[in-house]
Design a protein around this motif. Structure first.
Motif, PDB file in Angstrom:
ATOM      1  N   TYR A 163      -2.562  -0.145  -5.575  1.00 38.81           N
ATOM      2  CA  TYR A 163      -1.776  -0.826  -4.715  1.00 38.81           C
ATOM      3  C   TYR A 163      -0.454  -1.064  -5.495  1.00 38.81           C
ATOM      4  O   TYR A 163      -0.248  -1.555  -6.830  1.00 38.81           O
ATOM      5  CB  TYR A 163      -2.358  -2.255  -4.287  1.00 38.81           C
ATOM      6  CG  TYR A 163      -3.627  -2.052  -3.410  1.00 38.81           C
ATOM      7  CD1 TYR A 163      -3.451  -1.811  -2.335  1.00 38.81           C
ATOM      8  CD2 TYR A 163      -4.871  -2.049  -4.187  1.00 38.81           C
ATOM      9  CE1 TYR A 163      -4.471  -1.382  -1.600  1.00 38.81           C
ATOM     10  CE2 TYR A 163      -5.922  -1.628  -3.376  1.00 38.81           C
ATOM     11  CZ  TYR A 163      -5.950  -1.446  -1.832  1.00 38.81           C
ATOM     12  OH  TYR A 163      -7.042  -1.498  -1.362  1.00 38.81           O
ATOM     13  N   GLU A 177       0.323  -5.020   3.032  1.00 39.62           N
ATOM     14  CA  GLU A 177      -0.429  -3.903   2.405  1.00 39.62           C
ATOM     15  C   GLU A 177      -1.800  -3.567   3.612  1.00 39.62           C
ATOM     16  O   GLU A 177      -2.422  -4.470   3.873  1.00 39.62           O
ATOM     17  CB  GLU A 177      -0.888  -4.302   1.190  1.00 39.62           C
ATOM     18  CG  GLU A 177       0.336  -4.086   0.000  1.00 39.62           C
ATOM     19  CD  GLU A 177      -0.292  -4.528  -1.310  1.00 39.62           C
ATOM     20  OE1 GLU A 177      -1.410  -4.959  -1.484  1.00 39.62           O
ATOM     21  OE2 GLU A 177       0.412  -4.320  -2.245  1.00 39.62           O
ATOM     22  N   ARG A 178      -2.088  -2.379   3.366  1.00 42.52           N
ATOM     23  CA  ARG A 178      -3.273  -1.769   4.377  1.00 42.52           C
ATOM     24  C   ARG A 178      -4.457  -1.505   3.400  1.00 42.52           C
ATOM     25  O   ARG A 178      -4.222  -0.920   2.481  1.00 42.52           O
ATOM     26  CB  ARG A 178      -2.994  -0.867   5.255  1.00 42.52           C
ATOM     27  CG  ARG A 178      -1.788  -1.181   6.076  1.00 42.52           C
ATOM     28  CD  ARG A 178      -1.149   0.121   6.975  1.00 42.52           C
ATOM     29  NE  ARG A 178      -2.614   0.484   7.626  1.00 42.52           N
ATOM     30  CZ  ARG A 178      -2.550   1.672   8.184  1.00 42.52           C
ATOM     31  NH1 ARG A 178      -1.498   2.393   8.741  1.00 42.52           N
ATOM     32  NH2 ARG A 178      -3.648   2.195   8.663  1.00 42.52           N
ATOM     33  N   ASP A 202      -7.239   0.980   4.035  1.00 45.99           N
ATOM     34  CA  ASP A 202      -7.683   2.056   4.769  1.00 45.99           C
ATOM     35  C   ASP A 202      -8.994   2.683   4.429  1.00 45.99           C
ATOM     36  O   ASP A 202      -8.940   3.474   3.324  1.00 45.99           O
ATOM     37  CB  ASP A 202      -6.529   2.993   5.271  1.00 45.99           C
ATOM     38  CG  ASP A 202      -5.538   2.603   5.887  1.00 45.99           C
ATOM     39  OD1 ASP A 202      -4.560   2.997   6.002  1.00 45.99           O
ATOM     40  OD2 ASP A 202      -5.776   1.456   6.913  1.00 45.99           O
ATOM     41  N   SER A 239      -3.042   2.107  -0.832  1.00 41.65           N
ATOM     42  CA  SER A 239      -1.912   2.731  -0.394  1.00 41.65           C
ATOM     43  C   SER A 239      -0.592   2.631  -1.110  1.00 41.65           C
ATOM     44  O   SER A 239      -0.536   1.401  -1.642  1.00 41.65           O
ATOM     45  CB  SER A 239      -1.731   2.668   1.180  1.00 41.65           C
ATOM     46  OG  SER A 239      -1.332   1.307   1.436  1.00 41.65           O
ATOM     47  N   THR A 250       4.450   2.822   4.957  1.00 40.94           N
ATOM     48  CA  THR A 250       3.756   2.487   6.300  1.00 40.94           C
ATOM     49  C   THR A 250       4.020   3.243   7.385  1.00 40.94           C
ATOM     50  O   THR A 250       4.517   4.407   7.255  1.00 40.94           O
ATOM     51  CB  THR A 250       4.621   1.091   6.819  1.00 40.94           C
ATOM     52  OG1 THR A 250       5.733   1.392   7.319  1.00 40.94           O
ATOM     53  CG2 THR A 250       4.373   0.015   5.653  1.00 40.94           C
ATOM     54  N   VAL A 251       2.994   3.214   8.562  1.00 40.17           N
ATOM     55  CA  VAL A 251       3.234   4.156   9.431  1.00 40.17           C
ATOM     56  C   VAL A 251       4.465   4.424  10.218  1.00 40.17           C
ATOM     57  O   VAL A 251       5.053   5.367  10.388  1.00 40.17           O
ATOM     58  CB  VAL A 251       2.230   3.917  10.572  1.00 40.17           C
ATOM     59  CG1 VAL A 251       2.477   4.705  11.802  1.00 40.17           C
ATOM     60  CG2 VAL A 251       0.791   3.648  10.069  1.00 40.17           C
ATOM     61  N   LEU A 296      -0.525  10.791   2.109  1.00 41.04           N
ATOM     62  CA  LEU A 296      -0.398   9.438   2.579  1.00 41.04           C
ATOM     63  C   LEU A 296      -0.561   9.390   4.058  1.00 41.04           C
ATOM     64  O   LEU A 296      -1.042   8.229   4.419  1.00 41.04           O
ATOM     65  CB  LEU A 296       0.973   9.290   2.068  1.00 41.04           C
ATOM     66  CG  LEU A 296       1.216   9.222   0.376  1.00 41.04           C
ATOM     67  CD1 LEU A 296       2.708   9.271   0.260  1.00 41.04           C
ATOM     68  CD2 LEU A 296       0.389   8.431  -0.253  1.00 41.04           C
ATOM     69  N   HIS A 349      -3.132   6.724   5.718  1.00 43.84           N
ATOM     70  CA  HIS A 349      -2.740   5.539   6.598  1.00 43.84           C
ATOM     71  C   HIS A 349      -3.015   6.081   7.891  1.00 43.84           C
ATOM     72  O   HIS A 349      -2.959   5.117   8.884  1.00 43.84           O
ATOM     73  CB  HIS A 349      -1.242   5.355   6.642  1.00 43.84           C
ATOM     74  CG  HIS A 349      -0.514   4.983   5.520  1.00 43.84           C
ATOM     75  ND1 HIS A 349      -0.457   3.330   5.276  1.00 43.84           N
ATOM     76  CD2 HIS A 349       0.040   5.128   4.354  1.00 43.84           C
ATOM     77  CE1 HIS A 349      -0.066   3.122   4.056  1.00 43.84           C
ATOM     78  NE2 HIS A 349       0.345   4.052   3.530  1.00 43.84           N
ATOM     79  N   GLU A 350      -3.921   6.778   8.073  1.00 47.19           N
ATOM     80  CA  GLU A 350      -4.690   7.320   9.572  1.00 47.19           C
ATOM     81  C   GLU A 350      -3.632   7.384  10.457  1.00 47.19           C
ATOM     82  O   GLU A 350      -3.815   7.199  11.696  1.00 47.19           O
ATOM     83  CB  GLU A 350      -5.801   6.258   9.840  1.00 47.19           C
ATOM     84  CG  GLU A 350      -6.962   5.994   8.793  1.00 47.19           C
ATOM     85  CD  GLU A 350      -7.873   5.146   9.171  1.00 47.19           C
ATOM     86  OE1 GLU A 350      -8.462   5.223  10.306  1.00 47.19           O
ATOM     87  OE2 GLU A 350      -8.025   4.258   8.296  1.00 47.19           O
ATOM     88  N   ASP A 351      -2.533   8.200  10.198  1.00 45.16           N
ATOM     89  CA  ASP A 351      -1.512   8.309  11.324  1.00 45.16           C
ATOM     90  C   ASP A 351      -1.710   9.750  11.468  1.00 45.16           C
ATOM     91  O   ASP A 351      -1.166  10.621  10.946  1.00 45.16           O
ATOM     92  CB  ASP A 351       0.150   8.224  10.650  1.00 45.16           C
ATOM     93  CG  ASP A 351       1.090   8.202  11.385  1.00 45.16           C
ATOM     94  OD1 ASP A 351       0.626   9.149  12.609  1.00 45.16           O
ATOM     95  OD2 ASP A 351       1.939   7.692  11.355  1.00 45.16           O
TER      96      ASP A 351
END
Length: 353
Positions: free
Chosen positions: A28, A59-60, A62, A67, A71-72, A118, A122-124
């Motif tokens: 992180y 901070e996420r 996931d 990460s 960010t997304v 990345l 971030h699951e985008d």
């Protein structure tokens, strides 16, 4: 005598302290960390985007992945500012923009992650799909410092649509991460049926064979992992695709049937036996599945193996038959015929009068 583990009926398939797929070691970062630098561009137009990437954001976490500060929302801004190709008639402007896009998309962070890594972390999914279309095949297979490809990460996070897009775009199924796991290993360990299906649905048998036979650093194939984790749907899928039912793991020579016996998993055993698994394959120490069942005092499992044609007189390297391991268990002893005289489990052929 057989090993203490087999004689005492203890199951010891995997180490308790294993690290699943090496995903825990992402770091992180704060807003001042140099991790943000790889997405920088020298033009003044990108300074605003850099400021946004460096700003304080939540901070996420996931799926156990740390990460970066991206960010997304940052991804969308990067796509808009750096990845879209304009319809300008100025060829020099087009070339400059294309060069900018190429530098941005192929840049790698200090952890070895591309922008695609990345986006997946971030699951985008929307942005990941766009990047997959922009990336050439070689870039799709870049491995980060943990030897994870984007396909490893998409599989771990169960992003089946991203997995499908990566495979259709030519991403490799054979690359192994720092634990020796291919993406298919990870799908079988996590129980992600859809991801596994997307990986192998349109792959020819010749190309799929080395993937199915690949062993991780613990010596386990995908079928071993599916069996160990009682993933019966995945076992059926792998069998349908031609997985070797009698393949031995690399440390002690256990087949999936040995592992199912150790787990007392009758469902897995039935699947394997009905598909033609060899009931008498020995481990490296000579123990058959019947040796393991009797050594664990499991009469029900031993009975199923006997009904499936297990040879009751095979001996391990300690010169023991399965009956030698019965330990006076009447239910198990009843499974063995006594047409001949038995002395310490060994047959003495009767001499006819």
């Amino acid at each position: 005598m057989a090993s203490a583990e087999d004689a005492n009926g203890k199951v010891n398939l995997l180490e308790d302290n294993r690290i699943d797929s090496g995903v825990e070691s992402f770091q992180y970062f704060t807003k001042d960390d140099p991790y943000n630098k790889p997405v920088q561009d020298s033009t003044s137009e990108s300074s605003e985007a850099r400021d946004k990437c460096s700003s304080n954001t939540e901070e996420r976490l996931d799926s156990a992945y740390g990460s970066s500060s991206l960010t997304v929302e940052n991804f969308s801004e990067i796509l808009i500012e750096g990845c879209n190709i304009s319809e300008s008639e100025d060829d020099s402007a087009k070339n400059t923009e294309l060069e900018h896009k190429e530098n941005l998309l192929t840049n790698i962070t200090e952890d070895g992650d591309t922008l695609l890594h990345l986006a997946i972390i971030h699951e985008d999914e929307h942005f990941a799909h766009q990047l997959i279309q922009l990336f050439p095949k070689d870039v799709l297979d870049i491995q980060n410092n943990l030897y994870q490809t984007p396909l490893h990460l998409a599989t771990y996070l169960n992003l089946s649509s991203v997995v499908r897009d990566l495979v259709e775009s030519g991403a490799s199924l054979e690359l192994q991460d720092q634990e020796g796991n291919t993406p298919l290993h990870m799908a079988c360990e996590q129980g992600w049926v859809e991801c596994a299906t997307e990986m192998i649905r349109n792959v020819s048998s010749s190309k799929l064979a080395p993937v199915l036979e690949s062993q991780n650093w613990r010596g386990l194939t995908s079928l071993h992992l599916a069996t160990v984790n009682r993933q019966h749907r995945l076992m059926k899928l792998l069998m349908k695709k031609g997985a070797d039912l009698n393949i031995q793991e690399g440390t002690s020579g256990k087949t999936p049937l040995h592992m199912a016996v150790e787990l007392h998993d009758i469902v897995s055993m039935t699947l394997l036996l009905n598909k033609g698994a060899d009931v008498d394959v020995p481990m490296f120490n000579g123990c058959t599945p019947l040796h393991l069942a009797v050594g664990r005092q499991d009469a029900a499992i031993a009975n199923l193996l006997c009904q499936s044609g297990a040879d009751k007189m095979l001996r391990n390297i300690e010169d023991e038959t399965a009956l030698d391991l019965a330990g006076g268990n009447d239910d198990i002893i009843a499974l063995f015929p006594f047409d001949d005289i038995q002395i310490q489990g060994r047959s003495v052929v009767r001499v006819p009068f």
